[in-house]
Write a protein that holds these residues in place. Structure first.
Motif, short mmCIF file in Angstrom:
data_model
loop_
_atom_site.label_atom_id
_atom_site.label_comp_id
_atom_site.label_asym_id
_atom_site.label_seq_id
_atom_site.Cartn_x
_atom_site.Cartn_y
_atom_site.Cartn_z
N UNK A 164 0.85 -1.19 0.00
CA UNK A 164 0.00 0.00 0.00
C UNK A 164 0.89 1.25 0.00
N UNK A 165 0.65 2.14 -0.97
CA UNK A 165 1.39 3.40 -1.04
C UNK A 165 0.39 4.54 -0.87
N UNK A 166 0.67 5.47 0.06
CA UNK A 166 -0.23 6.56 0.37
C UNK A 166 0.55 7.87 0.37
N UNK A 167 -0.05 8.88 -0.26
CA UNK A 167 0.53 10.21 -0.29
C UNK A 167 -0.49 11.21 0.23
N UNK A 168 -0.12 11.99 1.26
CA UNK A 168 -1.04 12.94 1.89
C UNK A 168 -0.55 14.38 1.68
N UNK A 169 -1.49 15.25 1.29
CA UNK A 169 -1.21 16.67 1.13
C UNK A 169 -2.23 17.46 1.95
N UNK A 170 -1.72 18.21 2.96
CA UNK A 170 -2.60 18.99 3.84
C UNK A 170 -2.85 20.37 3.24
N UNK A 171 -3.96 20.99 3.66
CA UNK A 171 -4.32 22.32 3.18
C UNK A 171 -3.25 23.36 3.52
N UNK A 172 -2.54 23.13 4.62
CA UNK A 172 -1.50 24.09 5.03
C UNK A 172 -0.17 23.85 4.34
N UNK A 173 -0.11 22.88 3.39
CA UNK A 173 1.10 22.62 2.64
C UNK A 173 1.94 21.48 3.18
N UNK A 174 1.64 20.97 4.37
CA UNK A 174 2.39 19.83 4.92
C UNK A 174 2.14 18.57 4.08
N UNK A 175 3.12 17.68 4.10
CA UNK A 175 3.03 16.44 3.32
C UNK A 175 3.45 15.25 4.16
N UNK A 176 3.01 14.11 3.74
CA UNK A 176 3.43 12.84 4.36
C UNK A 176 3.17 11.72 3.37
N UNK A 177 4.18 10.90 3.12
CA UNK A 177 4.03 9.72 2.27
C UNK A 177 4.42 8.50 3.09
N UNK A 178 3.74 7.40 2.83
CA UNK A 178 4.21 6.16 3.45
C UNK A 178 3.92 4.96 2.57
N UNK A 179 4.84 4.01 2.67
CA UNK A 179 4.76 2.76 1.91
C UNK A 179 4.64 1.63 2.93
N UNK A 180 3.57 0.82 2.78
CA UNK A 180 3.27 -0.19 3.79
C UNK A 180 3.11 -1.56 3.15
N UNK A 181 4.11 -2.42 3.25
CA UNK A 181 3.91 -3.82 2.87
C UNK A 181 3.22 -4.57 4.01
N UNK A 182 2.12 -5.23 3.70
CA UNK A 182 1.36 -5.96 4.71
C UNK A 182 1.57 -7.46 4.52
N UNK A 183 1.99 -8.13 5.57
CA UNK A 183 2.14 -9.58 5.55
C UNK A 183 1.08 -10.18 6.48
#
Length: 772
Positions: free
Chosen positions: A270-289
């Motif tokens: 699972x790959x997720x990319x987050x963009x906040x209204x205030x310009x902050x960002x966060x990405x994460x890559x999650x392999x699930x076993x």
């Protein structure tokens, strides 16, 4: 010729051939009682050569299309003498009456099983007979649901919905389970399912929970005479299974059993990319076993006390374990270096179901009294431990102990041949204890407990009237629910009381033998329960659930029309529905500053939903059957709480082709298309897949080998975009869509009982029941 046609089929070539066939139809009856005999075998012979065959339906009726020359019919069923009727004795091929005489000595059985899933339209439900569908061989019941267009499933998330709504009530043999529906369906092999009843407009006999309807899974009951056993074993992509089932049936008692073990794993990314209204960002890559192990024992005794009284006792025990291992790689985090967050968790639960059912049948047909008691105990242990960059953060242990008791009494009285009255009542009580132990690094331990008690009383009355081609069914149900809860950590309590009436009306019109038209109305409810107000629910580094003890009940008024046509080569069905919901309970979503998706249920306003479902099946050739099924659902929301979208929709399509290549070899090629799905806070891009299955039968059908490939091209990725008040989130989820599965199954009759036996009557018993 068959192989020449199969080859261009992959290039989407299509060939239509018409043949003139004669259709023979009629009924099979018992010589003494004059009652119809369901599931009797009707075989067609030309001298000693078997030409065709079928089995009677649950009403003892049959329909056969015969193109070849033949000399006679042979009709058989366990406990009866074989009956032979010559072709020259048939006077009216549309109204044949075969009569079976009970046998003192048992006779060998003849089994004719369809290769394809079929459907029947009843006055208040649609029945899906799974048959021997190749795409369900070796699969779980959840996998089998994925092949039924009327039921929407997602094999990646395990979600289950009807007509665009996840507010569905799942029953097994008319009764609920204290287990989570998804976990329950993943444990049940599809081979153990006889039929699935989709009840989108339930009558007053059914409990009023489940706004979009009820899915009732009817399991097979081994009841053949003598000592019988079936062995099966399967292996596939990160999964295996093996089991044995059978029965021992003598004249007055039947002992049945089913033992199985299943191991299943899954890798997804699972790959997720987050963009906040205030310009902050966060990405994460999650392999699930994921890895799970399930052991199940299902056993029971049927006592045939006499011709009018039957007693059944059943015990079902399941031990299930799931392990989850997640290393989440965070990057592009505002004002922070990249890091790894680790969570190792598991779910261990034991479920025990005990059932007692007693029925006494009176002299007249459909005149009976039935009592049912169900006990269900589900104990859950969910430990987890979290690290960040290998530094211990905390560990927790959640426990959920869920006990359900349910009693039901149903009475059916035929006033005349055309008027049937039903009445009954049910009571069910639930006791839930939920606890959470937490050990934070550098802090003291905490232990919190939540207790919940629920009592539901239901009473119903139902009248069924037949007048010519019209059948009316009118019902009224009363329910009274009382629930109490307490959070011992802060002494917060809830005391909820709801008392409501639920009417239902259904009309069925048999236009002719091939055409049926149904219309129905029902009122449904979704009440706040322990899943909404329990403060100690599932959570991890991606999401958490927040309790809302202030929820109000949601009510729904459902209208629908169904049509079905069954012809010699062509069969078709269509359904239209409208659903009006008030005080809608919606799952609201918000992403916090740490990137965690917070979910809470709240009342938001009204919803207007409508949709259409359609299916067409055509027999292109004697060995080739093609089926196209599709649906579309649309909802408009009138809300007083923020939603990202207030126009919601979804649709999907299944194109299935089955081939009888030879007497022993069959194949199935299915194409599935999921179009864009629009939800209140996210949308999912279109996706598709191709599934292939092959079956080889040997040793006079006692041995079967199945190969199944799901998502042949391995391209069924999920692209989802979520929008909340302060964050836009893009997600790509590559779950383990492509799977290979091989199943080997064998059945054998160890010996045939030669004494006089009595066959238990098949009955369409619908439990009025318990709450899920």
């Amino acid at each position: 010729m068959r192989f020449l046609i199969l080859l261009p089929f992959f290039g989407l070539a299509c060939c239509f051939v018409n043949a003139q066939n004669d259709t023979y139809q009629g009924v099979v009856e018992d010589y003494n009682s004059k009652e119809t005999v369901p599931f009797a075998t009707v075989a067609v012979y030309n001298a000693d050569v078997l030409v065709n065959g079928t089995t009677t339906d649950e009403n003892g009726q049959f329909k056969l299309k015969i193109a070849e020359d033949f000399t006679h019919f042979e009709v058989s069923f366990i406990g009866y003498e074989n009956t032979t009727v010559q072709f020259t004795e048939i006077q009216n091929l549309k109204n044949i009456r075969f009569v079976l005489t009970p046998s003192i000595t048992a006779l060998d059985e003849v089994v004719v099983q369809g290769e394809q899933t079929t459907s029947q339209l009843k006055i208040d439900r649609k029945i899906i007979n799974l048959g021997a569908d190749l795409q369900q061989a070796g699969a779980t019941t959840l996998d089998a649901f994925d092949q039924i267009t009327e039921i929407q499933t997602d094999l990646g998330t395990g979600s289950l919905s009807l007509r665009g709504s996840g507010n569905v009530r799942l029953l097994i043999n008319g009764k609920p389970s204290s287990m989570n529906p998804t976990e329950l369906l993943e444990q049940l092999p599809a081979s153990s399912v006889q039929r699935v009843e989709i009840i989108t407009s339930p009558s007053a006999k059914n409990q009023a929970d489940g706004l979009s309807g009820i899915i009732n899974v009817i399991l097979k009951k081994n009841g053949a005479k003598g000592l019988n056993t079936n062995l099966n074993a399967g292996a596939g992509t990160m999964r295996y299974s093996y089991g044995v089932d059978g029965n021992y049936n003598v004249s007055w008692i039947n002992f049945r059993w089913n033992l199985s073990q299943t191991g299943r794993g899954m890798n997804s990314k699972q790959s997720i990319s987050q963009l906040y209204d205030n310009g902050n960002t966060r990405d994460f890559f999650a392999p699930h076993d994921f890895y799970g192990l399930s052991r199940r024992l299902d056993t029971g005794l049927d006592f045939f006390i006499n011709e009018n009284n039957e007693l059944s006792v059943g015990l079902d025990y399941t031990r299930d374990f799931h392990g989850f291992f997640n290393d989440t790689f965070y990057s592009n985090v505002t004002d922070r270096e990249d890091y790894v967050y680790t969570r190792n968790s598991s779910h261990d639960h034991e479920t025990t179901n005990f059932n007692v059912n007693y029925r006494t049948k009176f002299t007249r047909k459909n005149h009976f009294l039935e009592f049912d008691y169900q006990f269900s105990n589900n104990d859950n242990l969910l430990p987890a431990i979290d690290f960040e960059e290998d530094v211990f953060l905390f560990n927790e242990e959640r426990r959920n102990d869920n006990i359900l008791n349910a009693i039901a009494l149903d009475y059916s009285l035929p006033l005349t041949e055309k008027i049937l009255v039903e009445a009954g009542g049910s009571w069910n009580g639930r006791n839930l204890t939920s606890s959470l132990f937490t050990n934070l690094a550098g802090a003291s331990e905490s232990f919190d407990v939540f207790k919940y008690d629920e009592s539901l009383l239901g009473i119903y009355g139902l009248t069924n009237i037949t007048s010519g081609k019209l059948t009316y069914q009118v019902g009224l149900r009363y329910e009274n629910l009382i629930s109490n809860s307490i959070n011992l950590s802060n002494s917060q309590t809830t005391d909820l009381k709801f008392s409501n009436f639920f009417p239902s009306l259904h009309v069925s019109y048999s236009i002719n033998e091939a055409n049926t038209l149904n219309m129905g109305y029902s009122r449904r409810v979704s009440r706040p329960n322990f899943r909404n107000i329990n403060p100690f629910q599932a959570r991890n580094q991606y999401f958490e659930w927040v309790a809302n003890p202030g929820l109000r009940p949601e009510f729904s008024n459902n209208l629908e029309t169904n049509y079905q046509y069954n012809g010699e080569k062509l069969s078709a069905s269509a359904a239209f529905f409208y659903r009006y919901r008030t005080d809608v309970i919606e799952r609201l979503q918000n992403i916090d500053a740490e990137g965690v998706l917070r979910n809470v249920f709240d009342n938001i306003g009204e919803k207007h939903s409508y949709g259409v479902e359609a299916s067409v099946s055509y027999k292109l050739m004697d060995f080739w059957n093609s089926q196209l099924s599709a649906n579309y659902y649309h909802t408009t929301v009138d809300q007083d709480i923020f939603l990202s979208w207030d126009e919601l929709y979804s649709s999907n399509l299944i194109f299935k082709n089955t081939f009888k290549i030879s007497k022993a070899l069959s194949a199935d090629i299915s194409y599935r298309q999921n179009f864009k799905t629009q939800n209140a806070f996210d949308f999912i891009e279109p996706r598709n897949r191709i599934d292939v299955a092959v079956r080889l039968k040997l040793l006079e059908n006692r041995l079967a080998m199945n190969l199944r490939i799901v998502d042949l091209l391995d391209n069924n990725l999920m692209y989802r975009t979520a929008v909340t008040q302060n964050v836009k989130q893009n997600e790509v989820w590559r779950f383990q869509s492509q799977t290979f599965g091989f199943l080997l199954s064998a059945s054998y009759k160890l010996f045939q009982n030669k004494g006089k036996t009595r066959n238990r009557k098949n009955r369409n018993y619908q439990y009025g029941g318990t709450t899920d």
